[in-house]
Design an enzyme around this catalytic site. Structure first.
Site, PDB file in Angstrom:
ATOM      1  N   HIS A  37      -1.904  -5.500   1.398  1.00 53.60           N
ATOM      2  CA  HIS A  37      -3.207  -6.111   1.144  1.00 53.60           C
ATOM      3  C   HIS A  37      -2.960  -7.518   0.621  1.00 53.60           C
ATOM      4  CE1 HIS A  37      -7.211  -6.874  -0.465  1.00 53.60           C
ATOM      5  NE2 HIS A  37      -6.575  -7.393  -1.508  1.00 53.60           N
TER       6      HIS A  37
ATOM      7  N   ARG B 201      -1.660 -14.391   3.787  1.00 56.71           N
ATOM      8  CA  ARG B 201      -2.416 -13.802   4.897  1.00 56.71           C
ATOM      9  C   ARG B 201      -1.663 -14.037   6.218  1.00 56.71           C
ATOM     10  NH1 ARG B 201      -6.766 -10.394   3.842  1.00 56.71           N
ATOM     11  NH2 ARG B 201      -7.314 -10.817   5.999  1.00 56.71           N
TER      12      ARG B 201
ATOM     13  N   THR C 131      -5.625  -7.762  10.338  1.00 55.30           N
ATOM     14  CA  THR C 131      -5.929  -6.416   9.831  1.00 55.30           C
ATOM     15  C   THR C 131      -5.453  -5.345  10.811  1.00 55.30           C
ATOM     16  OG1 THR C 131      -7.908  -7.377   8.833  1.00 55.30           O
ATOM     17  CG2 THR C 131      -7.791  -4.962   8.911  1.00 55.30           C
TER      18      THR C 131
ATOM     19  N   ASN D 248      -1.847  -0.204   7.002  1.00 52.26           N
ATOM     20  CA  ASN D 248      -1.292  -1.479   7.459  1.00 52.26           C
ATOM     21  C   ASN D 248      -0.426  -2.168   6.402  1.00 52.26           C
ATOM     22  OD1 ASN D 248      -3.341  -2.259   5.798  1.00 52.26           O
ATOM     23  ND2 ASN D 248      -4.544  -3.325   7.347  1.00 52.26           N
TER      24      ASN D 248
ATOM     25  N   LYS E 119       0.835  -1.202   0.000  1.00 41.83           N
ATOM     26  CA  LYS E 119       0.000   0.000   0.000  1.00 41.83           C
ATOM     27  C   LYS E 119       0.879   1.266   0.000  1.00 41.83           C
ATOM     28  CE  LYS E 119      -3.839  -2.321   2.392  1.00 41.83           C
ATOM     29  NZ  LYS E 119      -4.827  -2.245   3.502  1.00 41.83           N
TER      30      LYS E 119
ATOM     31  N   ARG F 285       2.471  -6.790   9.210  1.00 47.42           N
ATOM     32  CA  ARG F 285       1.686  -5.710   9.825  1.00 47.42           C
ATOM     33  C   ARG F 285       2.132  -5.443  11.259  1.00 47.42           C
ATOM     34  NH1 ARG F 285      -4.169  -7.427   7.218  1.00 47.42           N
ATOM     35  NH2 ARG F 285      -4.139  -5.973   5.459  1.00 47.42           N
TER      36      ARG F 285
ATOM     37  N   GLU G 143      -9.480  -9.740  -8.005  1.00 47.99           N
ATOM     38  CA  GLU G 143      -8.438  -8.740  -7.745  1.00 47.99           C
ATOM     39  C   GLU G 143      -7.271  -8.837  -8.735  1.00 47.99           C
ATOM     40  OE1 GLU G 143      -9.409  -8.280  -2.976  1.00 47.99           O
ATOM     41  OE2 GLU G 143      -7.483  -9.131  -3.591  1.00 47.99           O
TER      42      GLU G 143
ATOM     43  N   PHE H  70     -15.472   3.311   7.123  1.00 47.42           N
ATOM     44  CA  PHE H  70     -14.105   3.726   6.775  1.00 47.42           C
ATOM     45  C   PHE H  70     -13.857   3.757   5.264  1.00 47.42           C
ATOM     46  CE2 PHE H  70     -14.013  -0.831   7.899  1.00 47.42           C
ATOM     47  CZ  PHE H  70     -13.491  -1.392   6.744  1.00 47.42           C
TER      48      PHE H  70
ATOM     49  N   TYR I  42     -12.179  -1.729  -3.769  1.00 49.11           N
ATOM     50  CA  TYR I  42     -12.715  -2.021  -2.437  1.00 49.11           C
ATOM     51  C   TYR I  42     -14.245  -1.943  -2.401  1.00 49.11           C
ATOM     52  CZ  TYR I  42      -8.338  -2.322   0.257  1.00 49.11           C
ATOM     53  OH  TYR I  42      -7.142  -2.722   0.804  1.00 49.11           O
TER      54      TYR I  42
HETATM   55  P1  GDP Z   1      -7.796  -7.076   5.291  1.00 49.93           P
HETATM   56  O1  GDP Z   1      -8.385  -8.135   4.394  1.00 49.93           O
HETATM   57  O2  GDP Z   1      -7.008  -7.648   6.435  1.00 49.93           O
HETATM   58  O3  GDP Z   1      -7.013  -6.031   4.536  1.00 49.93           O
HETATM   59  O4  GDP Z   1      -9.022  -6.326   6.012  1.00 49.93           O
HETATM   60  P2  GDP Z   1     -10.470  -5.862   5.507  1.00 49.93           P
HETATM   61  O5  GDP Z   1     -10.817  -6.463   4.173  1.00 49.93           O
HETATM   62  O6  GDP Z   1     -11.421  -6.069   6.628  1.00 49.93           O
HETATM   63  O7  GDP Z   1     -10.296  -4.283   5.333  1.00 49.93           O
HETATM   64  C1  GDP Z   1      -9.679  -3.731   4.203  1.00 49.93           C
HETATM   65  C2  GDP Z   1      -8.777  -2.612   4.633  1.00 49.93           C
HETATM   66  O8  GDP Z   1      -9.578  -1.561   5.179  1.00 49.93           O
HETATM   67  C3  GDP Z   1      -7.792  -2.943   5.758  1.00 49.93           C
HETATM   68  O9  GDP Z   1      -6.617  -3.581   5.327  1.00 49.93           O
HETATM   69  C4  GDP Z   1      -7.500  -1.558   6.320  1.00 49.93           C
HETATM   70  O10 GDP Z   1      -6.571  -0.844   5.490  1.00 49.93           O
HETATM   71  C5  GDP Z   1      -8.874  -0.897   6.230  1.00 49.93           C
HETATM   72  N1  GDP Z   1      -9.646  -1.046   7.470  1.00 49.93           N
HETATM   73  C6  GDP Z   1     -10.192  -2.186   7.996  1.00 49.93           C
HETATM   74  N2  GDP Z   1     -10.853  -1.927   9.142  1.00 49.93           N
HETATM   75  C7  GDP Z   1     -10.749  -0.596   9.337  1.00 49.93           C
HETATM   76  C8  GDP Z   1     -11.237   0.302  10.343  1.00 49.93           C
HETATM   77  O11 GDP Z   1     -11.912  -0.101  11.298  1.00 49.93           O
HETATM   78  N3  GDP Z   1     -10.911   1.643  10.201  1.00 49.93           N
HETATM   79  C9  GDP Z   1     -10.196   2.115   9.145  1.00 49.93           C
HETATM   80  N4  GDP Z   1      -9.917   3.418   9.076  1.00 49.93           N
HETATM   81  N5  GDP Z   1      -9.717   1.295   8.185  1.00 49.93           N
HETATM   82  C10 GDP Z   1      -9.989  -0.041   8.272  1.00 49.93           C
END
Ligand code: GDP
Length: 138
Positions: free
Chosen positions: A115, A85, A91, A112, A9, A102, A126, A57, A49
């Site tokens: 992705h 992963r 996350t 973080n 990212k 992370r 994707e 968010f 996304y």
């Molecule tokens: P991942 O698959 O581990 O990347 O997690 P998710 O698919 O749930 O979320 C996608 C991305 O959204 C995450 O990697 C973070 O960059 C962001 N994100 C997830 N949860 C939050 C949150 O609670 N707040 C904010 N600001 N960003 C979030």
């Protein structure tokens, strides 16, 4: 062999973590079979996304993902999706295992560093979002 999409990212790129992230993949027998640097528009980040459209968010996440260049890669390995992963960690970096990308480098739940696709269906979507068949080696 399974394929998955990885993104370093904009925070990872601006902090000089491209080499470190790729080193971890290669050290763990994950092959990079396609790679490019992209600076997503806000619209492209929203399309990527789209599953998170209803989340609070979403705006902030898509602003962040379009804030600078990112490195997108297709990774290949046995169980590439779960292996990636595992290397990434949870996350929320505060909940991520020691030694994960992370845990070692993320600065908040959004910024973080990496992705990774979370299922074969999302991996297929994707990968095709960024690469056509001619751009993927192996
Ligand atoms: P991942 O698959 O581990 O990347 O997690 P998710 O698919 O749930 O979320 C996608 C991305 O959204 C995450 O990697 C973070 O960059 C962001 N994100 C997830 N949860 C939050 C949150 O609670 N707040 C904010 N600001 N960003 C979030």
């Amino acid at each position: 062999m399974e394929k998955t999409l990885s993104i370093i990212k904009p925070d990872g790129v601006s902090r000089g973590l491209i080499g470190e992230v790729i080193r971890r993949f290669e050290k763990n027998d994950i092959r990079v079979i396609a790679m490019k640097m992209v600076w997503m528009t806000k619209k492209q980040a929203k399309g990527f996304y789209a599953v998170h459209e209803k989340r609070p968010f979403f705006e902030s996440l898509t602003d962040f993902m379009s804030s600078g260049p990112a490195v997108v890669m297709v990774l290949e390995a046995d169980n590439a999706i779960s292996k990636n992963r595992e290397l990434m960690g949870a996350t929320n970096f505060e909940e991520a295992e020691e030694g994960t990308i992370r845990r070692d480098f993320a600065t908040d739940i959004e910024k973080n560093v990496v992705h990774g696709s979370d299922s074969p269906e999302t991996a297929a979507f994707e990968i095709s979002y960024f690469f056509n068949a001619f751009e993927i080696a192996g």
